[in-house]
Scaffold this active site. Structure first.
Site, PDB file in Angstrom:
ATOM      1  N   GLY A 161      -0.565  -3.011   5.702  1.00 50.64           N
ATOM      2  CA  GLY A 161      -1.463  -3.992   6.153  1.00 50.64           C
ATOM      3  C   GLY A 161      -2.229  -3.611   7.517  1.00 50.64           C
ATOM      4  O   GLY A 161      -2.477  -2.474   8.051  1.00 50.64           O
ATOM      5  N   ASP A 209      -8.176  -9.857   1.244  1.00 48.37           N
ATOM      6  CA  ASP A 209      -8.619  -9.327   2.488  1.00 48.37           C
ATOM      7  C   ASP A 209      -9.665  -9.666   3.153  1.00 48.37           C
ATOM      8  O   ASP A 209     -10.034  -9.426   4.464  1.00 48.37           O
ATOM      9  CB  ASP A 209      -8.647  -7.643   2.474  1.00 48.37           C
ATOM     10  CG  ASP A 209      -7.211  -7.095   2.496  1.00 48.37           C
ATOM     11  OD1 ASP A 209      -6.154  -7.671   2.600  1.00 48.37           O
ATOM     12  OD2 ASP A 209      -7.024  -5.714   2.335  1.00 48.37           O
ATOM     13  N   THR A 222       0.819  -1.089   0.067  1.00 43.25           N
ATOM     14  CA  THR A 222       0.052   0.062   0.105  1.00 43.25           C
ATOM     15  C   THR A 222       1.002   1.327  -0.104  1.00 43.25           C
ATOM     16  O   THR A 222       2.083   1.212   0.008  1.00 43.25           O
ATOM     17  CB  THR A 222      -0.886  -0.042   1.279  1.00 43.25           C
ATOM     18  OG1 THR A 222      -1.775  -1.290   1.268  1.00 43.25           O
ATOM     19  CG2 THR A 222      -2.063   0.967   1.143  1.00 43.25           C
ATOM     20  N   SER A 274     -10.781  -3.511   5.102  1.00 36.54           N
ATOM     21  CA  SER A 274      -9.469  -2.860   4.941  1.00 36.54           C
ATOM     22  C   SER A 274      -8.963  -2.434   6.357  1.00 36.54           C
ATOM     23  O   SER A 274      -9.818  -2.289   7.461  1.00 36.54           O
ATOM     24  CB  SER A 274      -9.690  -1.763   4.072  1.00 36.54           C
ATOM     25  OG  SER A 274      -8.348  -0.954   4.004  1.00 36.54           O
TER      26      SER A 274
HETATM   27  N1  GLY Z   1      -4.790  -4.209   1.537  1.00 34.82           N
HETATM   28  C1  GLY Z   1      -4.630  -3.367   2.639  1.00 34.82           C
HETATM   29  C2  GLY Z   1      -5.641  -3.038   3.361  1.00 34.82           C
HETATM   30  O1  GLY Z   1      -6.737  -2.634   2.778  1.00 34.82           O
HETATM   31  O2  GLY Z   1      -5.703  -2.807   4.401  1.00 34.82           O
END
Ligand code: GLY
Length: 591
Positions: A499, A453, A413, A477
């Site tokens: 994450g 996720d 991210t 998320s």
């Molecule tokens: N894939 C990372 C998040 O959405 O937290």
């Protein structure tokens, strides 16, 4: 504290890839800073400030983003009077090129906007959706057993409908000042003429080479002639330049219902580990506006993105609990006992209750209710680690049986913070999920693996998990794009990749800035001590290691690890002050 921060910065800049990084199932977490290279003098000055632990200052506009090319593209728009939304689009399209492992057109994002003229906050949800043909067993084998993480990630199965292009278009429709085609110029030029592969991108490609080799288009781009791209290689991406040219001229329609849509669907359906994404999924995609979620901390309102993100709720819970407690300073283990156990309590609630509220009821207001958080804070008044933590009972009209989630989120991210000349503030966290997403590439960009996720299990002992897969649902998320208000005016924009560690990274940086008097650059560089599920993770090679004996004496199991946040923040006052995480390659630029 300044001495600790300078020492930390020096350590981070020198850190090579460690054995632990190589052994982890996640991509390596390297700590590098891009050389100024072909950039202008503002970039060199920004990198020097970052190395010295000093914020970049400005008076009229500012951007903090994960790569100097992206920050420069956004800065050029802001300097010409463009809005924060315009600058975001210019920066995002460059990030998709120079930091392709983290975010891009094939992914999703959440955007938080403070409007200077109206004083209103808006949150936009550009999260990926599960295909209409997806079932709760998407990530289970024929016997109903959850797949291994990378067996689920690599290939078409994990790809959700991308939201980032639609989010860019919606942000521009609402707040754009610069003509849409201009916003693609810098990314198109860099894609056509080439850019130098950064140290971080090169290290990640080398680490991930086996998975990047699975899909031919991805392999051809990242492993030309079979060898991983190297730092300093000049990389061109003519396919991406062409995609940008199409978007600049025709808007996002070709992406969601034209040729690019058809290519995305074909790539997903024909890939190894094929997925079920269809043209209908793409053509039905929308960007909902959702109510912002705010929590109170030290007389300020800490606001961000609600479900399907757990970001604002969990950051708000941690801060809301600590609002009732005497948090002294970062050297005091007692401080970290309270912060760590507040994190554990927040993650217990997150695992039980938070998912896409369009599909399952979520006790959103109850989770950040001050009375509930005061009661949860009461659990933190001892002097030892809590023996065990369990979800609480927030006020909720829909009380129902749920069991705890099992989704795994690994670091990835990117985050962008922007203030424009009119005083509008944008905080956006953007992702393709795992580093390099699904490892599928089409039209010069990578496709996300956001669907991993979701919880791979849908039920346990017949009781449902809130974050189970369902058609059209958005996976939960942790992304926490945040704007902090004091007296209704913005004082801070912040967010991070990482994450589920995004939540403690953001919460702790706000505490460091608000309670411990650190400037915003020092706050984002603060050594990490992170507790989500019980293990206390201390950032290896930093002064945070010194907390280990005291935390162990309190009853925690401590692990030293690489904790690679990518915080990008702007403190907003008479002067704008930008901070960029020294663990990554980003900078702040302002004037
Ligand atoms: N894939 C990372 C998040 O959405 O937290």
């Amino acid at each position: 504290m300044r001495a600790i921060i300078s020492c930390l910065t020096a350590l981070l800049l020198a850190a090579p890839l460690t054995a632990q990084q190589a052994a982890d199932t996640v991509a390596p977490e390297v700590s590098t800073v891009a050389g100024a290279g072909a950039h202008g003098p503002a970039v060199a000055a920004a990198l020097a400030a970052k190395s010295a632990g000093l914020p970049v200052e400005g008076r009229t506009w500012m951007i903090a983003a994960a790569n100097p090319h992206a920050a420069e593209a956004g800065a050029a728009i802001l300097a010409a009077g463009g809005s924060a939304a315009d600058a975001m689009i210019a920066a995002q399209t460059v990030l998709g090129l120079v930091e392709p492992q983290s975010s891009g057109l094939g992914g999703g994002a959440f955007l938080v906007w403070f409007d200077a003229a109206t004083g209103e906050m808006t949150t936009l949800d550009g999260r990926e959706t599960a295909p209409l043909a997806a079932t709760p067993r998407l990530f289970q084998d024929a016997d109903g057993k959850p797949l291994g993480f990378f067996d689920a990630v690599v290939g078409g199965r994990s790809v959700g409908t991308p939201g980032t292009p639609a989010l860019m278009a919606e942000a521009h429709r609402r707040w754009g000042k610069t003509p849409w085609p201009r916003l693609f110029d810098d990314a198109t030029r860099l894609a056509r003429d080439g850019f130098a592969v950064s140290p971080r991108l090169a290290a990640l490609v080398a680490y991930d080479a086996e998975r990047l080799a699975v899909h031919s288009a991805t392999a051809a781009y990242f492993l030309p002639d079979g060898a991983p791209l190297a730092e300093g290689d000049i990389l061109k991406n003519p396919a991406y330049a062409e995609t940008l040219r199409v978007l600049a001229r025709q808007g996002t329609r070709p992406f969601y219902s034209g040729r690019i849509a058809a290519d995305i669907v074909r790539t997903v359906q024909e890939a190894p580990n094929a997925g079920v994404l269809s043209l209908a999924d793409l053509s039905l995609y929308t960007v909902p506006e959702r109510p912002p979620v705010c929590a109170s901390f030290r007389g300020m309102d800490v606001c961000g993105m609600g479900p399907p993100s757990s970001g604002a709720l969990s950051v708000g819970q941690i801060l809301g609990m600590l609002d009732h407690l005497p948090v002294t300073g970062p050297e005091d283990p007692e401080t970290w006992r309270m912060i760590g156990d507040a994190g554990r309590l927040a993650f217990a609630d997150r695992g039980r209750y938070i998912a896409d509220s369009d599909h399952v009821p979520v006790p959103t207001e109850g989770l950040v209710d001050p009375v509930y958080l005061a009661q949860r804070a009461g659990l933190l008044r001892g002097d030892k680690a809590l023996d065990s933590v369990a979800p609480g009972q927030p006020e909720w009209d829909h009380a129902r049986a749920l069991v705890d989630d099992e989704s795994l989120e690994l670091p990835s991210t990117s985050h962008i913070s922007i203030v424009d000349v009119d005083g509008n503030v944008l905080s956006m966290t953007t992702t393709i999920e795992n580093a390099f997403g699904s490892r599928l590439m089409t039209n010069g960009f990578l496709l996300n693996n956001e669907l991993t996720d979701f919880s791979f299990r849908s039920h346990r002992d017949g009781v449902p998990i809130a974050n189970r897969v369902a058609p059209g649902k958005r996976p939960r998320s942790s992304m926490a794009p945040t704007i902090v208000l004091r007296g209704g005016r913005p004082v801070l924009a912040i967010g991070s990749p990482g994450g589920s560690r995004i939540i403690p990274y953001v919460a702790h940086s706000i505490i460091a800035w608000a309670d411990w008097g650190l400037n915003i650059q020092e706050a984002v560089a603060l050594p990490h001590a992170v507790n989500r599920f019980g293990t206390y993770d201390l950032e290896a090679g930093t002064p945070a290691e010194a907390l280990q004996p005291a935390l162990e004496a309190m009853g925690y199991t401590v692990k030293l690890r690489d904790l690679n946040s990518g915080l990008h923040a702007i403190e907003i006052g008479e002067v704008l002050r930008g901070g960029a995480d020294p663990r990554r390659e980003g900078i702040a630029l302002g004037r």
